[in-house]
Every structure is written in C-alpha cells, then in structure tokens.
Scaffold this motif. Structure first.
Motif, PDB file in Angstrom:
ATOM      1  N   ASP A   7      13.084  -7.644   0.420  1.00  0.00           N
ATOM      2  CA  ASP A   7      11.924  -6.911  -0.045  1.00  0.00           C
ATOM      3  C   ASP A   7      12.310  -6.145  -1.307  1.00  0.00           C
ATOM      4  O   ASP A   7      13.489  -6.085  -1.690  1.00  0.00           O
ATOM      5  N   PHE A   8      11.330  -5.531  -1.984  1.00  0.00           N
ATOM      6  CA  PHE A   8      11.602  -4.875  -3.266  1.00  0.00           C
ATOM      7  C   PHE A   8      10.514  -3.850  -3.547  1.00  0.00           C
ATOM      8  O   PHE A   8       9.488  -3.807  -2.853  1.00  0.00           O
ATOM      9  N   ALA A   9      10.742  -3.039  -4.567  1.00  0.00           N
ATOM     10  CA  ALA A   9       9.767  -2.019  -4.956  1.00  0.00           C
ATOM     11  C   ALA A   9       9.509  -2.092  -6.452  1.00  0.00           C
ATOM     12  O   ALA A   9      10.449  -2.249  -7.245  1.00  0.00           O
ATOM     13  N   TYR A  10       8.244  -1.990  -6.835  1.00  0.00           N
ATOM     14  CA  TYR A  10       7.844  -1.936  -8.244  1.00  0.00           C
ATOM     15  C   TYR A  10       7.623  -0.482  -8.637  1.00  0.00           C
ATOM     16  O   TYR A  10       6.901   0.259  -7.948  1.00  0.00           O
ATOM     17  N   VAL A  11       8.223  -0.078  -9.750  1.00  0.00           N
ATOM     18  CA  VAL A  11       8.112   1.298 -10.242  1.00  0.00           C
ATOM     19  C   VAL A  11       7.516   1.251 -11.653  1.00  0.00           C
ATOM     20  O   VAL A  11       8.047   0.549 -12.528  1.00  0.00           O
ATOM     21  N   PRO A  12       6.431   1.974 -11.920  1.00  0.00           N
ATOM     22  CA  PRO A  12       5.763   1.868 -13.220  1.00  0.00           C
ATOM     23  C   PRO A  12       6.488   2.618 -14.333  1.00  0.00           C
ATOM     24  O   PRO A  12       7.400   3.406 -14.093  1.00  0.00           O
ATOM     25  N   PRO A  43       0.224   0.591 -10.743  1.00  0.00           N
ATOM     26  CA  PRO A  43       0.627   1.437  -9.611  1.00  0.00           C
ATOM     27  C   PRO A  43       1.957   0.991  -9.011  1.00  0.00           C
ATOM     28  O   PRO A  43       2.313  -0.197  -9.041  1.00  0.00           O
ATOM     29  N   ALA A  44       2.701   1.956  -8.457  1.00  0.00           N
ATOM     30  CA  ALA A  44       3.908   1.638  -7.700  1.00  0.00           C
ATOM     31  C   ALA A  44       3.501   0.833  -6.470  1.00  0.00           C
ATOM     32  O   ALA A  44       2.467   1.092  -5.853  1.00  0.00           O
ATOM     33  N   ARG A  45       4.340  -0.159  -6.102  1.00  0.00           N
ATOM     34  CA  ARG A  45       3.984  -1.042  -4.993  1.00  0.00           C
ATOM     35  C   ARG A  45       5.227  -1.533  -4.260  1.00  0.00           C
ATOM     36  O   ARG A  45       6.330  -1.544  -4.816  1.00  0.00           O
ATOM     37  N   TYR A  46       4.997  -1.964  -3.026  1.00  0.00           N
ATOM     38  CA  TYR A  46       6.042  -2.549  -2.179  1.00  0.00           C
ATOM     39  C   TYR A  46       5.855  -4.057  -2.121  1.00  0.00           C
ATOM     40  O   TYR A  46       4.724  -4.546  -1.972  1.00  0.00           O
ATOM     41  N   GLY A  47       6.959  -4.813  -2.249  1.00  0.00           N
ATOM     42  CA  GLY A  47       6.916  -6.258  -2.123  1.00  0.00           C
ATOM     43  C   GLY A  47       7.617  -6.698  -0.848  1.00  0.00           C
ATOM     44  O   GLY A  47       8.850  -6.641  -0.782  1.00  0.00           O
TER      45      GLY A  47
END
Length: 314
Positions: free
Chosen positions: A97-102, A129-133
């Motif tokens: 899994d991963f996280a997106y940071v703006p 927006p910040a999001r979870y993958g």
C-alpha cells in the motif's frame, strides 16, 4: 530546430547517469535525486531508512509525492489525514500500500518497527487531496513472455491512480530474464504516439544464499550526443534517463531484479506513450507463441486490482 529539452541534454556532457548506491546520499536520505541534481525539470526520488521508532518530516514544496514502503510499514500524517501503511517484508514479497501527499504540505512519516521507504515525487501545478492507495487495488500486469517475461505493479500508472504529473510503477524481473525490452524511448512530443518524460530507475537485486546479486541496464542514444549508458547495477543504484532508448534491464540468473520507475513530463496530458526501437520491436511478434515465465507472479495474487497480460514494454 531543436527543442528546449534537446538543448538541456546537450548542455550536460559527461554527466553521470548511473548513480551507484550511496553516491547521492544527503542528510537523512540514502538516495536523494531532485531536478537540480538530475539536470531536468520535474522528477524526484528519495529513499529514507528509519530505525525502529524513527520519524521523518517531509516538506513537499512544489512537488507531489508518493510514500511507498520498500521494507517495513509506517504511519503517514499529511494534510490532516493519517494513513497506516502496512508495507511489506521486501519488494520481492508482495505489493505494498502507499500514501499520496500533495504539494505545499508538511508530512510526517513514522515507523514503529523501522523500514526503508521510497519517496517518489514530481513538480506539479495542481494540489490534489492526500489519499491512501490500498495494496489489493494495485493492478498487476504480466508482460512479455518467455525470457522477456516480467511483472509490473501499476500502483501509480497514468491510468490507475490520479496524480497531477507523477507516474510511478514497479517492475520485477525473474533471474535470467530481460525487461524494458524491446528498447523504447519517450523523449519527443508526438501527440498520440510519444510523450516527453524524465525517468529514474531505482534498483534492488535479490540476494541468494548471502550472495549479493547484480544486473545490467542499457541506455543508447536516440540522437547525436544523447544519453549512452551500459551499467552493472546493484541494490541501491539508480539510473537517470533524460532521453534515449532504454532497455534492456537484465537480471543475472538466480537473482530477481526489482526496479522502481519514477517519471514526469511537461505535457498537458499525464500519459505514458512510448516508441519502440525500430531494430528490435519485432520481438513482440514472438511472444504469443511462448508461455509466460511460470515463476510469475512472484508473490500471491492481489485482490480486486487483478492480474492482466499486456504487450507493453517496461
């Protein structure tokens, strides 16, 4: 008439495109490649090692970032959100899994058990927006066949996860196989056929019986004075690709090769469009008659993201 991209390439004679492990270490980062270091406009990659209980603060600036566990798990605090990343034992053990940071944000990465984390970035314009993958939603492709078989984890491909500029995927190549073959390029703007993308390859090679593995990576010029690399690559190495035909990436027998591709470009559309090398594109015609390497997939089947086959290049 030459483009701005071509002029920048010509202004960088003798630059080192193969960056051995540790050669770009800076501050908290085991690897730190930003646009200034690479000599281009957008693509970045950092790798940070956290000890048990370690914390790292990321100031995103003008770039969007994806936090991707290579080993271990972590908690990411970003823009008021908290994302718990389960991570993985290693890049060879499963999809993460991963996280997106703006852009224009502060993020904190904390790991109770410690681990190694890639930060893939690209200068961008929009603040998403910040999001979870989730790992189960990462589409996995088995590409090529025979000795050209490889596995691609499309966690942030152009058509699977929304970013403004960033494109990032993982490729796993069983020992003895070739990937990024036939050689391909994406250094010209040709609408509908090819897009300009700056690219970073980051390598990890699976050890066997305590023996460190290795592989080889080739970049050949697509124009006079273009990038020309033939490198023996080992874990922690990176190769910068501002232009040129790249491939093959060759895994030594007995040692699975992993690489993380990080890309971004100036085009209005976020897209990965490539051209095959005219001398080698015929190899695709041989694939339907050969089975996919039975060693693939290299780990358990994913969830709803699924596994597909595709005659792509990477």
């Amino acid at each position: 008439m030459t483009t701005d991209h071509e002029e920048r390439v010509r202004e960088r004679p003798g630059r080192r495109w193969h960056l051995p492990a540790g050669s770009t270490a800076q501050g908290p980062y085991a690897l730190d490649i930003d646009p200034k270091r690479a000599g281009w406009d957008r693509s970045s990659l950092r790798v940070v090692d956290l000890r048990p209980g370690g914390v790292h603060t990321l100031v995103t600036g003008e770039s969007e970032w994806i936090v991707l566990p290579l080993t271990g798990g972590c908690t990411v605090h970003a823009s008021g959100d908290i994302f718990e990343l389960l991570g993985r034992e290693s890049v060879f053990s499963g999809v993460s899994d991963f996280a997106y940071v703006p852009r224009d944000a502060h993020a904190q990465i904390a790991s109770g058990a410690g681990g190694r984390f890639a930060l893939a970035g690209a200068k961008c314009e929009r603040r998403l927006p910040a999001r979870y993958g989730p790992a189960p939603e990462v589409p996995v492709e088995l590409r090529g066949s025979g000795t050209c078989s490889r596995q691609v984890n499309n966690f942030a491909a152009a058509d699977t996860f929304e970013c403004d500029r960033l494109i990032a995927v993982e490729v796993l190549t069983p020992g003895g196989n070739w990937s990024s073959y036939p050689p391909h390029k994406h250094d010209e703007h040709r609408p509908g056929s090819e897009s300009v993308l700056e690219e970073i390859y980051y390598f990890e090679i699976q050890d066997r019986g305590g023996t460190a593995g290795f592989g080889y990576h080739r970049v050949s010029p697509s124009r006079p004075g273009g990038t020309d690399v033939l490198a023996e690559v080992r874990s922690g190495d990176a190769v910068l690709i501002p232009d040129g035909w790249h491939g093959p990436s060759i895994a030594a027998p007995g040692h699975t090769m992993y690489y993380l591709n990080v890309m971004a470009g100036p085009g209005e559309q976020r897209e990965w469009l490539i051209s095959d090398h005219p001398d080698h594109g015929w190899i695709r015609d041989t694939w339907p008659a050969q089975p996919v390497d039975p060693r693939l997939p290299l780990h358990g089947l994913p969830g709803p993201g699924g596994i597909s086959g595709q005659e792509a290049t990477r």
